[in-house]
Design a protein around this motif. Structure first.
Motif, PDB file in Angstrom:
ATOM      1  N   GLY A 103       0.821  -1.209   0.000  1.00 22.36           N
ATOM      2  CA  GLY A 103       0.000   0.000   0.000  1.00 22.36           C
ATOM      3  C   GLY A 103       0.851   1.253   0.000  1.00 22.36           C
ATOM      4  N   ALA A 104       0.633   2.107  -1.005  1.00 21.77           N
ATOM      5  CA  ALA A 104       1.388   3.368  -1.104  1.00 21.77           C
ATOM      6  C   ALA A 104       0.498   4.560  -0.808  1.00 21.77           C
ATOM      7  N   GLY A 105      -0.346   4.436   0.219  1.00 24.52           N
ATOM      8  CA  GLY A 105      -1.069   5.596   0.732  1.00 24.52           C
ATOM      9  C   GLY A 105      -0.122   6.385   1.634  1.00 24.52           C
ATOM     10  N   ILE A 106      -0.692   7.342   2.364  1.00 26.02           N
ATOM     11  CA  ILE A 106       0.148   8.207   3.201  1.00 26.02           C
ATOM     12  C   ILE A 106       0.838   7.392   4.303  1.00 26.02           C
ATOM     13  N   ILE A 107       0.191   6.310   4.763  1.00 24.88           N
ATOM     14  CA  ILE A 107       0.797   5.502   5.827  1.00 24.88           C
ATOM     15  C   ILE A 107       1.940   4.649   5.263  1.00 24.88           C
ATOM     16  N   GLY A 108       1.665   3.917   4.180  1.00 27.78           N
ATOM     17  CA  GLY A 108       2.700   3.040   3.617  1.00 27.78           C
ATOM     18  C   GLY A 108       3.932   3.817   3.188  1.00 27.78           C
TER      19      GLY A 108
ATOM     20  N   VAL B  38       7.833  -0.999  -1.964  1.00 26.88           N
ATOM     21  CA  VAL B  38       6.427  -0.668  -1.697  1.00 26.88           C
ATOM     22  C   VAL B  38       5.602  -1.145  -2.892  1.00 26.88           C
ATOM     23  N   LEU B  39       4.552  -1.883  -2.604  1.00 22.96           N
ATOM     24  CA  LEU B  39       3.704  -2.428  -3.673  1.00 22.96           C
ATOM     25  C   LEU B  39       2.331  -1.775  -3.608  1.00 22.96           C
ATOM     26  N   GLU B  40       1.935  -1.187  -4.712  1.00 20.09           N
ATOM     27  CA  GLU B  40       0.663  -0.448  -4.765  1.00 20.09           C
ATOM     28  C   GLU B  40      -0.152  -0.983  -5.939  1.00 20.09           C
ATOM     29  N   LYS B  41      -1.380  -1.377  -5.660  1.00 18.95           N
ATOM     30  CA  LYS B  41      -2.184  -1.964  -6.731  1.00 18.95           C
ATOM     31  C   LYS B  41      -2.696  -0.916  -7.716  1.00 18.95           C
TER      32      LYS B  41
ATOM     33  N   GLY C   1      -6.754   5.694  -2.491  1.00 23.42           N
ATOM     34  CA  GLY C   1      -7.525   5.176  -1.360  1.00 23.42           C
ATOM     35  C   GLY C   1      -7.998   6.310  -0.466  1.00 23.42           C
ATOM     36  N   SER C   2      -7.953   6.079   0.847  1.00 22.69           N
ATOM     37  CA  SER C   2      -8.419   7.086   1.814  1.00 22.69           C
ATOM     38  C   SER C   2      -7.712   8.416   1.627  1.00 22.69           C
ATOM     39  N   THR C   3      -6.421   8.358   1.369  1.00 20.17           N
ATOM     40  CA  THR C   3      -5.606   9.579   1.410  1.00 20.17           C
ATOM     41  C   THR C   3      -6.093  10.640   0.423  1.00 20.17           C
TER      42      THR C   3
ATOM     43  N   SER D 172      -9.781  15.055   4.271  1.00 17.23           N
ATOM     44  CA  SER D 172      -9.927  16.483   4.547  1.00 17.23           C
ATOM     45  C   SER D 172      -8.619  17.065   5.064  1.00 17.23           C
ATOM     46  N   ALA D 173      -7.720  16.183   5.499  1.00 19.34           N
ATOM     47  CA  ALA D 173      -6.358  16.575   5.879  1.00 19.34           C
ATOM     48  C   ALA D 173      -6.310  17.662   6.947  1.00 19.34           C
ATOM     49  N   CYS D 174      -7.273  17.621   7.865  1.00 21.93           N
ATOM     50  CA  CYS D 174      -7.254  18.570   8.985  1.00 21.93           C
ATOM     51  C   CYS D 174      -6.152  18.143   9.948  1.00 21.93           C
TER      52      CYS D 174
ATOM     53  N   ALA E 112      -0.086  -1.957   4.991  1.00 21.81           N
ATOM     54  CA  ALA E 112      -0.534  -0.556   5.057  1.00 21.81           C
ATOM     55  C   ALA E 112      -1.587  -0.354   3.968  1.00 21.81           C
ATOM     56  N   ALA E 113      -2.524  -1.300   3.906  1.00 18.39           N
ATOM     57  CA  ALA E 113      -3.472  -1.343   2.782  1.00 18.39           C
ATOM     58  C   ALA E 113      -4.752  -0.565   3.040  1.00 18.39           C
ATOM     59  N   GLY E 114      -4.779   0.295   4.056  1.00 18.23           N
ATOM     60  CA  GLY E 114      -5.938   1.167   4.275  1.00 18.23           C
ATOM     61  C   GLY E 114      -7.235   0.362   4.361  1.00 18.23           C
ATOM     62  N   PRO E 115      -8.277   0.784   3.657  1.00 16.56           N
ATOM     63  CA  PRO E 115      -9.569   0.094   3.754  1.00 16.56           C
ATOM     64  C   PRO E 115      -9.546  -1.350   3.229  1.00 16.56           C
ATOM     65  N   TRP E 116      -8.475  -1.731   2.570  1.00 13.64           N
ATOM     66  CA  TRP E 116      -8.325  -3.107   2.075  1.00 13.64           C
ATOM     67  C   TRP E 116      -7.559  -3.979   3.094  1.00 13.64           C
ATOM     68  N   CYS E 117      -7.299  -3.451   4.271  1.00 10.26           N
ATOM     69  CA  CYS E 117      -6.406  -4.148   5.224  1.00 10.26           C
ATOM     70  C   CYS E 117      -6.924  -5.518   5.624  1.00 10.26           C
TER      71      CYS E 117
ATOM     72  N   PHE F 167      -7.033   3.470  10.883  1.00  2.98           N
ATOM     73  CA  PHE F 167      -6.727   4.848  11.279  1.00  2.98           C
ATOM     74  C   PHE F 167      -7.954   5.726  11.474  1.00  2.98           C
ATOM     75  N   SER F 168      -9.108   5.203  11.144  1.00  2.18           N
ATOM     76  CA  SER F 168     -10.348   5.970  11.321  1.00  2.18           C
ATOM     77  C   SER F 168     -10.168   7.365  10.699  1.00  2.18           C
ATOM     78  N   GLY F 169     -10.639   8.423  11.347  1.00  2.14           N
ATOM     79  CA  GLY F 169     -10.528   9.748  10.715  1.00  2.14           C
ATOM     80  C   GLY F 169      -9.266  10.504  11.082  1.00  2.14           C
ATOM     81  N   HIS F 170      -8.205   9.811  11.504  1.00  2.00           N
ATOM     82  CA  HIS F 170      -7.029  10.527  12.025  1.00  2.00           C
ATOM     83  C   HIS F 170      -5.727  10.255  11.266  1.00  2.00           C
ATOM     84  N   GLY F 171      -5.778   9.380  10.257  1.00  2.00           N
ATOM     85  CA  GLY F 171      -4.534   8.849   9.689  1.00  2.00           C
ATOM     86  C   GLY F 171      -3.674   9.848   8.958  1.00  2.00           C
ATOM     87  N   PHE F 172      -4.287  10.894   8.418  1.00  2.00           N
ATOM     88  CA  PHE F 172      -3.453  11.833   7.663  1.00  2.00           C
ATOM     89  C   PHE F 172      -2.498  12.560   8.606  1.00  2.00           C
ATOM     90  N   LYS F 173      -3.047  13.111   9.691  1.00  2.00           N
ATOM     91  CA  LYS F 173      -2.182  13.882  10.595  1.00  2.00           C
ATOM     92  C   LYS F 173      -1.191  12.987  11.330  1.00  2.00           C
TER      93      LYS F 173
HETATM   94  C1  LIG Z   1     -13.446  11.848   3.695  1.00  2.00           C
HETATM   95  C2  LIG Z   1     -12.232  11.662   4.580  1.00  2.00           C
HETATM   96  C3  LIG Z   1     -11.822  12.699   5.414  1.00  2.00           C
HETATM   97  C4  LIG Z   1     -10.715  12.525   6.244  1.00  2.00           C
HETATM   98  N1  LIG Z   1     -10.285  13.571   7.008  1.00  2.00           N
HETATM   99  C5  LIG Z   1      -9.156  13.440   7.743  1.00  2.00           C
HETATM  100  C6  LIG Z   1      -8.636  14.561   8.449  1.00  2.00           C
HETATM  101  O1  LIG Z   1      -9.198  15.647   8.404  1.00  2.00           O
HETATM  102  N2  LIG Z   1      -7.497  14.401   9.175  1.00  2.00           N
HETATM  103  C7  LIG Z   1      -6.857  13.187   9.266  1.00  2.00           C
HETATM  104  O2  LIG Z   1      -5.841  13.091   9.958  1.00  2.00           O
HETATM  105  N3  LIG Z   1      -7.330  12.106   8.591  1.00  2.00           N
HETATM  106  C8  LIG Z   1      -8.451  12.208   7.843  1.00  2.00           C
HETATM  107  N4  LIG Z   1      -8.940  11.141   7.152  1.00  2.00           N
HETATM  108  C9  LIG Z   1      -8.326   9.836   7.359  1.00  2.00           C
HETATM  109  C10 LIG Z   1      -7.048   9.674   6.587  1.00  2.00           C
HETATM  110  O3  LIG Z   1      -7.180  10.229   5.297  1.00  2.00           O
HETATM  111  C11 LIG Z   1      -6.723   8.167   6.485  1.00  2.00           C
HETATM  112  O4  LIG Z   1      -6.660   7.637   7.807  1.00  2.00           O
HETATM  113  C12 LIG Z   1      -5.409   7.927   5.800  1.00  2.00           C
HETATM  114  O5  LIG Z   1      -5.410   8.534   4.516  1.00  2.00           O
HETATM  115  C13 LIG Z   1      -5.162   6.426   5.663  1.00  2.00           C
HETATM  116  O6  LIG Z   1      -4.042   6.227   4.837  1.00  2.00           O
HETATM  117  P1  LIG Z   1      -3.606   4.767   4.407  1.00  2.00           P
HETATM  118  O7  LIG Z   1      -2.303   4.880   3.744  1.00  2.00           O
HETATM  119  O8  LIG Z   1      -3.755   3.842   5.578  1.00  2.00           O
HETATM  120  O9  LIG Z   1      -4.751   4.292   3.399  1.00  2.00           O
HETATM  121  P2  LIG Z   1      -4.935   4.545   1.838  1.00  2.00           P
HETATM  122  O10 LIG Z   1      -4.698   5.948   1.477  1.00  2.00           O
HETATM  123  O11 LIG Z   1      -6.259   3.966   1.492  1.00  2.00           O
HETATM  124  O12 LIG Z   1      -3.780   3.693   1.179  1.00  2.00           O
HETATM  125  C14 LIG Z   1      -3.830   2.282   1.112  1.00  2.00           C
HETATM  126  C15 LIG Z   1      -3.289   1.860  -0.232  1.00  2.00           C
HETATM  127  O13 LIG Z   1      -3.128   0.443  -0.246  1.00  2.00           O
HETATM  128  C16 LIG Z   1      -3.371  -0.002  -1.573  1.00  2.00           C
HETATM  129  N5  LIG Z   1      -3.666  -1.431  -1.523  1.00  2.00           N
HETATM  130  C17 LIG Z   1      -4.738  -2.024  -0.936  1.00  2.00           C
HETATM  131  N6  LIG Z   1      -4.673  -3.367  -1.092  1.00  2.00           N
HETATM  132  C18 LIG Z   1      -3.543  -3.628  -1.790  1.00  2.00           C
HETATM  133  C19 LIG Z   1      -2.942  -4.818  -2.273  1.00  2.00           C
HETATM  134  N7  LIG Z   1      -3.498  -6.033  -2.068  1.00  2.00           N
HETATM  135  N8  LIG Z   1      -1.780  -4.713  -2.963  1.00  2.00           N
HETATM  136  C20 LIG Z   1      -1.209  -3.506  -3.184  1.00  2.00           C
HETATM  137  N9  LIG Z   1      -1.756  -2.339  -2.776  1.00  2.00           N
HETATM  138  C21 LIG Z   1      -2.899  -2.399  -2.075  1.00  2.00           C
HETATM  139  C22 LIG Z   1      -4.546   0.867  -2.005  1.00  2.00           C
HETATM  140  O14 LIG Z   1      -4.668   0.915  -3.407  1.00  2.00           O
HETATM  141  C23 LIG Z   1      -4.210   2.213  -1.379  1.00  2.00           C
HETATM  142  O15 LIG Z   1      -3.536   3.069  -2.274  1.00  2.00           O
HETATM  143  C24 LIG Z   1     -10.023  11.278   6.272  1.00  2.00           C
HETATM  144  C25 LIG Z   1     -10.408  10.263   5.393  1.00  2.00           C
HETATM  145  C26 LIG Z   1     -11.505  10.450   4.560  1.00  2.00           C
HETATM  146  C27 LIG Z   1     -11.896   9.341   3.622  1.00  2.00           C
END
Ligand SMILES: Cc1cc2nc3c(=O)[nH]c(=O)nc-3n(C[C@H](O)[C@H](O)[C@H](O)COP(=O)(O)OP(=O)(O)OC[C@H]3O[C@@H](n4cnc5c(N)ncnc54)[C@H](O)[C@@H]3O)c2cc1C
Length: 423
Positions: free
Chosen positions: A15-20, A37-40, A47-49, A53-55, A225-230, A372-378
Motif C-alpha cells: 500500500g502506497a497511501g500516506i501511511i505506507g 512498496v507495492l501499490e495496486k 484510497g483514503s488519502t 480532509s487533511a485537517c 498498510a493497505a488502508g480500507p483493504w487491510c 486509522f479511522s478519521g485521524h490517519g493523515f495527521k
Molecule cells: C473523507 C475523509 C476525510 C478525512 N479527514 C481526515 C482529516 O481531516 N485528518 C486526518 O488526519 N485524517 C483524515 N482522514 C483519514 C485519513 O485520510 C486516512 O486515515 C489515511 O489517509 C489512511 O491512509 P492509508 O495509507 O492507511 O490508506 P490509503 O490511502 O487507502 O492507502 C492504502 C493503499 O493500499 C493499496 N492497496 C490495498 N490493497 C492492496 C494490495 N493487495 N496490494 C497492493 N496495494 C494495495 C490501495 O490501493 C491504497 O492506495 C479522512 C479520510 C476520509 C476518507
C-alpha cells in the motif's frame, strides 16, 4: 503457471497511501536496506488519502495521540525540509482550530491547561473573543434541529477552546505524491500497478508476497498498510485480528464562498450543527475560496462498505442538505444559492476505540498499520517514525518518542471522550 524467480527485499510495504509511504520513507531515512512498496493502483492517493480532509489539529483524549499529532504537525509545517523537496506539491496552511462544542467554562479551562502542559498553544476564548478574531462566525451554542423543520433560537455560548497552531494540508494527494518522489529518490523501490494477492509464510514466519502479475518477492518483513483493504491483506496472511476494522463510507461537501465571508476562518468543530469545516485553498478555479464541510456525528461514520473497490463516491442529497443547513447556521452571511460539490471516500474505522492498531502480529515478521479511522493523515508522519524506529532501532530527525506499543494489537481499547472523529 510457475511464479517468476523471487527478488529479495528487506522490507515489503503493501500500500502506497500516506501511511505506507511514510513508513517506507522513514525506513529509507535510516538506511534500512532494500525497501519495496507495492501499490495496486496506477497512482498514489487512490484510497483514503486522496479523499482526506487533511485537517491537522491536536486535541484528542489521549496524551500519546496528542503527541503523535504534534509530531505530524511539526513535519507538515516543515514539509520541504522533511521531504527534501524544494517545491513540494503539498503545504501546511495555518488557520487555528476553534472548538465550538458547547462545553462549560471549567471543561474548556481544563482542556486548555492540559494542552498547554503538553507544549501546545491553546487559549480559552469567550464569545466576544471569537467575534473579534472571526467576525463571520455565529457564537450560538444551541443545538440545531437538523431536519430544519423546527424554529431555532440562537443563544450565545461563552467558552471556546482555541488551538493556535492547527490547520490543514493544502493537498493530501500531493503530500502522498511528495512522499513517493522523496522515497524513490532515497532508494525505495515503489511499484505501481502491483497488487499483492498472497502473503507467503512458513513455520509461523512470513516469507514474502506474491503479486497479481505472478511474480513474487521474498522478504523477512511485510507491512500491511493497505488502508480500507487491510482486512483482505490480513486474511492473506491467515490472520483474523481481534479488532474490528470496518471500511466506512464518509462524505465531505465543498461550497464555493468567494466574497461572502468577512475576515478569516479557522478550522471549526461545531457541535451545535454536528459539523467540522475549514477554508479550502484549492477551490474549483484553483484559486481557493471554498469551504470544506464534513460531519462529526458518530452516526455518520457507520456506513460499512463491503467491497472498497466499489462504493458510491458521490455526496448524498440529504447529507448535502444537512451540512449546508448547519454551515449556514454557523456562517449566517452565506447566501443560500451557491455552487456545492461533494465526495464520498472511505476510511477504516476501528470499531473498538477509533484509533489505529500498529505493530507486530502473531505471524512473525508481519506488521500491521491499520484502522486509522478519521485521524490517519495527521498521524502518518509519526506512524512512519514509530514503525521505522521499531524495525531498525535507529533514530532520525523529526522522530516521535511515543512507543509503538501504545498502539499495539494486544493493547486494551482506549477509553475515548467520544467514539467519533473527535475521539
Ligand atoms: C473523507 C475523509 C476525510 C478525512 N479527514 C481526515 C482529516 O481531516 N485528518 C486526518 O488526519 N485524517 C483524515 N482522514 C483519514 C485519513 O485520510 C486516512 O486515515 C489515511 O489517509 C489512511 O491512509 P492509508 O495509507 O492507511 O490508506 P490509503 O490511502 O487507502 O492507502 C492504502 C493503499 O493500499 C493499496 N492497496 C490495498 N490493497 C492492496 C494490495 N493487495 N496490494 C497492493 N496495494 C494495495 C490501495 O490501493 C491504497 O492506495 C479522512 C479520510 C476520509 C476518507
Amino acid at each position: 503457471m510457475a511464479r517468476a524467480a523471487a527478488k529479495n527485499a528487506d522490507v515489503v510495504v503493501i500500500g502506497a497511501g500516506i501511511i505506507g509511504l511514510s513508513i517506507a520513507y522513514q525506513l529509507a531515512r535510516r538506511d534500512a536496506g532494500r525497501v519495496v512498496v507495492l501499490e495496486k493502483g496506477a497512482g498514489v492517493g487512490e484510497g483514503s488519502t486522496g479523499a482526506s480532509s487533511a485537517c491537522i489539529r491536536l486535541r484528542y483524549t489521549h496524551t500519546e495521540i496528542i503527541r503523535l499529532a504534534q509530531s505530524g504537525m511539526t513535519i507538515y509545517r516543515q514539509w520541504p525540509e522533511f521531504t527534501g523537496l524544494s517545491s513540494p506539491r503539498a503545504a501546511f496552511q495555518h488557520t487555528g482550530v476553534l472548538w465550538m462544542l458547547g462545553e462549560d467554562r471549567q471543561t474548556v479551562e481544563a482542556e486548555r491547561d492540559r494542552m498547554v502542559d503538553l507544549g501546545a498553544r491553546a487559549l480559552m476564548l469567550d464569545a466576544e473573543g471569537v467575534r473579534e478574531r472571526y467576525p463571520a462566525l455565529s457564537t450560538c451554542g444551541a443545538t440545531l434541529d437538523l431536519s430544519g423543520k423546527h424554529d431555532h433560537e440562537c443563544t450565545d455560548h461563552d467558552s471556546y477552546l482555541f488551538e493556535v497552531e492547527g490547520g490543514y494540508c493544502t493537498d493530501p494527494r500531493g503530500a502522498n505524491q511528495d512522499l513517493l518522489e522523496a522515497a524513490r529518490r532515497d532508494g525505495v523501490d515503489v511499484r505501481l500497478r502491483s497488487g499483492v494477492e498472497a502473503v507467503r509464510s512458513q513455520g509461523g514466519r512470513v516469507q514474502g508476497v506474491d503479486l497479481a502479475d505472478r511474480s513474487r518477492i521474498d522478504a523477512p518483513v511485510v507491512v500491511n498498510a493497505a488502508g480500507p483493504w487491510c482486512n483482505a491483506v490480513n486474511a492473506m496472511a491467515g490472520l483474523e485480528l481481534a479488532w474490528t476494522l470496518r471500511p466506512t463510507r464518509v462524505q465531505v461537501m465543498y461550497r464555493v464562498s468567494a466574497g461572502e465571508i468577512r475576515g478569516e476562518l479557522p478550522l471549526v468543530g461545531d457541535a451545535a450543527g454536528g459539523i467540522y469545516f475549514r477554508p479550502d485553498s484549492r477551490g474549483p478555479d484553483g484559486r481557493g475560496q471554498q469551504i470544506l464541510v464534513g460531519s462529526i456525528r458518530p452516526e455518520d461514520e457507520q456506513e460499512e462498505v463491503k467491497d472498497p473497490d466499489h462504493f458510491d463516491r458521490s455526496l448524498d442529497p440529504d447529507m448535502r442538505q444537512r451540512l449546508l443547513h448547519a454551515l449556514h447556521h454557523r456562517l449566517p452571511s452565506l447566501e443560500y444559492r451557491a455552487r456545492v460539490t461533494g465526495i464520498a471516500g472511505l476510511y477504516t474505522m476501528n470499531e473498538q476505540d477509533v484509533h489505529p492498531v500498529v505493530g507486530p502480529t502473531e505471524l512473525e515478521g508481519f506488521v500491521v498499520a491499520n484502522g486509522f479511522s478519521g485521524h490517519g493523515f495527521k498521524l502518518a508522519p509519526a506512524i512512519g517514525s514509530m514503525v521505522a524506529q521499531w524495525l531498525t532501532g535507529k533514530r532520525a530527525e523529526f522522530d516521535t518518542d511515543v512507543p509503538m506499543e501504545f498502539l499495539s494489537l494486544d493493547r486494551q481499547s482506549l477509553a475515548v471522550r467520544e467514539k467519533s472523529v473527535l475521539a
